[in-house]
Design a protein around this motif. Structure first.
Motif, PDB file in Angstrom:
ATOM      1  N   UNK A  95      20.819 -32.924  10.495  1.00  0.00           N
ATOM      2  CA  UNK A  95      20.138 -32.200  11.569  1.00  0.00           C
ATOM      3  C   UNK A  95      21.131 -31.874  12.675  1.00  0.00           C
ATOM      4  N   UNK A  96      21.226 -30.595  13.012  1.00  0.00           N
ATOM      5  CA  UNK A  96      22.067 -30.167  14.118  1.00  0.00           C
ATOM      6  C   UNK A  96      21.225 -29.995  15.378  1.00  0.00           C
ATOM      7  N   UNK A  97      21.603 -30.702  16.449  1.00  0.00           N
ATOM      8  CA  UNK A  97      20.821 -30.677  17.686  1.00  0.00           C
ATOM      9  C   UNK A  97      21.762 -30.666  18.891  1.00  0.00           C
ATOM     10  N   UNK A  98      21.530 -29.800  19.874  1.00  0.00           N
ATOM     11  CA  UNK A  98      22.271 -29.900  21.133  1.00  0.00           C
ATOM     12  C   UNK A  98      21.969 -31.248  21.797  1.00  0.00           C
ATOM     13  N   UNK A  99      22.929 -31.830  22.528  1.00  0.00           N
ATOM     14  CA  UNK A  99      22.733 -33.165  23.114  1.00  0.00           C
ATOM     15  C   UNK A  99      21.457 -33.303  23.939  1.00  0.00           C
ATOM     16  N   UNK A 100      21.142 -32.290  24.734  1.00  0.00           N
ATOM     17  CA  UNK A 100      19.944 -32.362  25.569  1.00  0.00           C
ATOM     18  C   UNK A 100      18.684 -32.479  24.721  1.00  0.00           C
ATOM     19  N   UNK A 101      18.576 -31.640  23.703  1.00  0.00           N
ATOM     20  CA  UNK A 101      17.408 -31.681  22.822  1.00  0.00           C
ATOM     21  C   UNK A 101      17.372 -32.996  22.062  1.00  0.00           C
ATOM     22  N   UNK A 102      18.555 -33.475  21.654  1.00  0.00           N
ATOM     23  CA  UNK A 102      18.624 -34.745  20.947  1.00  0.00           C
ATOM     24  C   UNK A 102      18.108 -35.895  21.795  1.00  0.00           C
ATOM     25  N   UNK A 105      14.119 -35.453  22.130  1.00  0.00           N
ATOM     26  CA  UNK A 105      13.199 -35.403  21.000  1.00  0.00           C
ATOM     27  C   UNK A 105      13.649 -36.124  19.733  1.00  0.00           C
ATOM     28  N   UNK A 106      14.960 -36.369  19.567  1.00  0.00           N
ATOM     29  CA  UNK A 106      15.405 -36.954  18.302  1.00  0.00           C
ATOM     30  C   UNK A 106      14.824 -38.346  18.047  1.00  0.00           C
ATOM     31  N   UNK A 107      14.735 -39.235  19.037  1.00  0.00           N
ATOM     32  CA  UNK A 107      14.153 -40.559  18.749  1.00  0.00           C
ATOM     33  C   UNK A 107      12.746 -40.479  18.160  1.00  0.00           C
ATOM     34  N   UNK A 108      11.940 -39.552  18.665  1.00  0.00           N
ATOM     35  CA  UNK A 108      10.578 -39.392  18.139  1.00  0.00           C
ATOM     36  C   UNK A 108      10.607 -38.845  16.724  1.00  0.00           C
ATOM     37  N   UNK A 109      11.499 -37.866  16.480  1.00  0.00           N
ATOM     38  CA  UNK A 109      11.627 -37.297  15.135  1.00  0.00           C
ATOM     39  C   UNK A 109      12.038 -38.377  14.146  1.00  0.00           C
ATOM     40  N   UNK A 110      13.057 -39.160  14.524  1.00  0.00           N
ATOM     41  CA  UNK A 110      13.572 -40.205  13.642  1.00  0.00           C
ATOM     42  C   UNK A 110      12.500 -41.238  13.329  1.00  0.00           C
ATOM     43  N   UNK A 111      11.706 -41.598  14.329  1.00  0.00           N
ATOM     44  CA  UNK A 111      10.662 -42.599  14.132  1.00  0.00           C
ATOM     45  C   UNK A 111       9.585 -42.094  13.176  1.00  0.00           C
ATOM     46  N   UNK A 112       9.192 -40.832  13.326  1.00  0.00           N
ATOM     47  CA  UNK A 112       8.153 -40.271  12.460  1.00  0.00           C
ATOM     48  C   UNK A 112       8.626 -40.183  11.016  1.00  0.00           C
ATOM     49  N   UNK A 113       9.877 -39.748  10.823  1.00  0.00           N
ATOM     50  CA  UNK A 113      10.421 -39.654   9.464  1.00  0.00           C
ATOM     51  C   UNK A 113      10.545 -41.043   8.854  1.00  0.00           C
ATOM     52  N   UNK A 114      11.019 -42.021   9.649  1.00  0.00           N
ATOM     53  CA  UNK A 114      11.197 -43.377   9.147  1.00  0.00           C
ATOM     54  C   UNK A 114       9.871 -44.000   8.731  1.00  0.00           C
ATOM     55  N   UNK A 115       8.822 -43.723   9.501  1.00  0.00           N
ATOM     56  CA  UNK A 115       7.506 -44.285   9.179  1.00  0.00           C
ATOM     57  C   UNK A 115       6.957 -43.722   7.881  1.00  0.00           C
ATOM     58  N   UNK A 116       7.142 -42.430   7.653  1.00  0.00           N
ATOM     59  CA  UNK A 116       6.563 -41.796   6.470  1.00  0.00           C
ATOM     60  C   UNK A 116       7.483 -41.876   5.265  1.00  0.00           C
ATOM     61  N   UNK A 237      22.953 -27.469  42.701  1.00  0.00           N
ATOM     62  CA  UNK A 237      21.601 -27.557  42.147  1.00  0.00           C
ATOM     63  C   UNK A 237      21.654 -27.097  40.695  1.00  0.00           C
ATOM     64  N   UNK A 238      20.574 -27.312  39.992  1.00  0.00           N
ATOM     65  CA  UNK A 238      20.531 -26.821  38.618  1.00  0.00           C
ATOM     66  C   UNK A 238      19.106 -26.506  38.218  1.00  0.00           C
ATOM     67  N   UNK A 239      18.977 -25.702  37.192  1.00  0.00           N
ATOM     68  CA  UNK A 239      17.691 -25.397  36.577  1.00  0.00           C
ATOM     69  C   UNK A 239      17.697 -26.007  35.185  1.00  0.00           C
ATOM     70  N   UNK A 240      16.735 -26.874  34.922  1.00  0.00           N
ATOM     71  CA  UNK A 240      16.646 -27.555  33.631  1.00  0.00           C
ATOM     72  C   UNK A 240      15.183 -27.727  33.259  1.00  0.00           C
ATOM     73  N   UNK A 241      14.898 -27.975  31.990  1.00  0.00           N
ATOM     74  CA  UNK A 241      13.509 -28.229  31.588  1.00  0.00           C
ATOM     75  C   UNK A 241      12.911 -29.439  32.312  1.00  0.00           C
ATOM     76  N   UNK A 242      11.631 -29.350  32.589  1.00  0.00           N
ATOM     77  CA  UNK A 242      10.932 -30.398  33.327  1.00  0.00           C
ATOM     78  C   UNK A 242      10.938 -31.734  32.592  1.00  0.00           C
ATOM     79  N   UNK A 243      10.909 -31.700  31.253  1.00  0.00           N
ATOM     80  CA  UNK A 243      10.815 -32.931  30.469  1.00  0.00           C
ATOM     81  C   UNK A 243      12.011 -33.859  30.678  1.00  0.00           C
TER      82      UNK A 243
END
Length: 288
Positions: A95-102, A105-116, A237-243
């Motif tokens: 899986x290729x992911x930019x660091x911010x997205x990783x 969201x990556x911990x949640x993705x990894x957990x869901x895949x690991x569970x199933x 200052x910066x503009x970034x996603x709220x999450x």
């Protein structure tokens, strides 16, 4: 030499009789005899000693029997391994992911895949979104999560997450207490952005240009946490996603909503168009 002939030969050896082999099979006795005779002619050896009442393997027959068993077992193993893939009991996804997205969201993705699919491993490749597209196109990663839009002539695109951008400022900044802020009001500010290999770099610059000014960029970084530390230290200052705000714990950093129209951060999952997708990849994609 055909696999069905080897299987017939093995059955005759196990039952020590053409008649008994036929009785335990859907094949006739002549079929077994023909298969063994064919092998003997192809290998130019006698497989059975037919001078006695009961069939006995010759020395050559013993060698062929042992190797035939290995061949049949190996082919059966191929079927078993393919069944494992189809049932997603094993496999690897790159899986290729930019660091911010990783980070978000990556911990949640990894957990869901690991569970199933506990035996499926995820190999994470962190690069800027621009480079992720190249890695998917070159087949170096199986899927990528990037900022949309994506080139639909090259990629299959599946929407993933939508978030809104907010302004990040130091708590004592004049705009920190505002309810909303217009992009055009930031024309005198210094900006801290992701480096230019990241899609967000170009996106924020273009947003500012559309608002009537070219942003002054004081610092660039590939790390979101460093960007916020620089904001906290009043370097800009910066503009970034709220999450991102929920992932950071610096009390000196405040966020301010942007006035309408809201800017959205749209993420998507991309895979290479017209490329082979493994059973494992196809199943994992269904989870998003």
């Amino acid at each position: 030499m055909e696999l069905r002939d080897l299987r017939s030969f093995i059955e005759v050896v196990i039952h020590q009789s053409f008649t008994k082999a036929a009785a335990h099979s859907y094949l006739s006795q002549p079929s077994f005899s023909k298969a063994v005779k064919k092998l003997e002619e192809e290998l130019n050896v006698e497989l059975f000693d037919r001078s006695t009442r009961h069939l006995r393997l010759t020395d050559a027959g013993q060698i062929v029997y042992e190797q035939a068993q290995k061949a049949v077992e190996s082919l059966s193993e191929i079927t078993n391994l393919l069944d494992d893939l189809k049932n997603v009991t094993s496999g690897e996804i790159r899986i290729g992911i930019p660091p911010l997205i990783g980070t978000l969201f990556f911990p949640t993705i990894a957990m869901r895949v690991q569970e199933k699919y506990p035996n499926v491993s995820l190999h994470l490749v962190e690069r800027g979104a621009k480079l992720i597209g190249q890695l998917v196109e070159n087949g170096q990663v199986d899927l990528g999560i990037i900022v949309l839009p994506a080139d639909t002539s090259k990629f299959n695109v599946q929407p993933f997450i939508t978030d809104e951008f907010v302004l990040y400022v130091q708590k004592n900044h004049l705009m920190a207490k505002r309810n909303t802020v217009e992009i055009s009001e930031l024309k005198e500010e210094k900006f801290i952005l992701f480096s230019d290999e990241f899609t967000l770099h170009d996106y924020i610059k273009n947003v500012c240009i559309e608002a009537g000014f070219i942003p002054e960029v004081s610092y660039q970084s590939s790390q979101w946490d460093l960007i916020l530390e620089l904001v906290s230290s009043q370097f800009g200052v910066t503009l970034l996603p709220k999450s991102i705000y929920s992932k950071q714990n610096n009390p000196n950093v405040h966020i301010v909503p942007l006035a309408e129209p809201t800017l959205y951060w749209r993420l998507g999952i991309i895979t290479k168009k017209d490329a082979y997708h493994s059973f494992t990849l196809r199943e994992v994609l269904k989870m998003f």
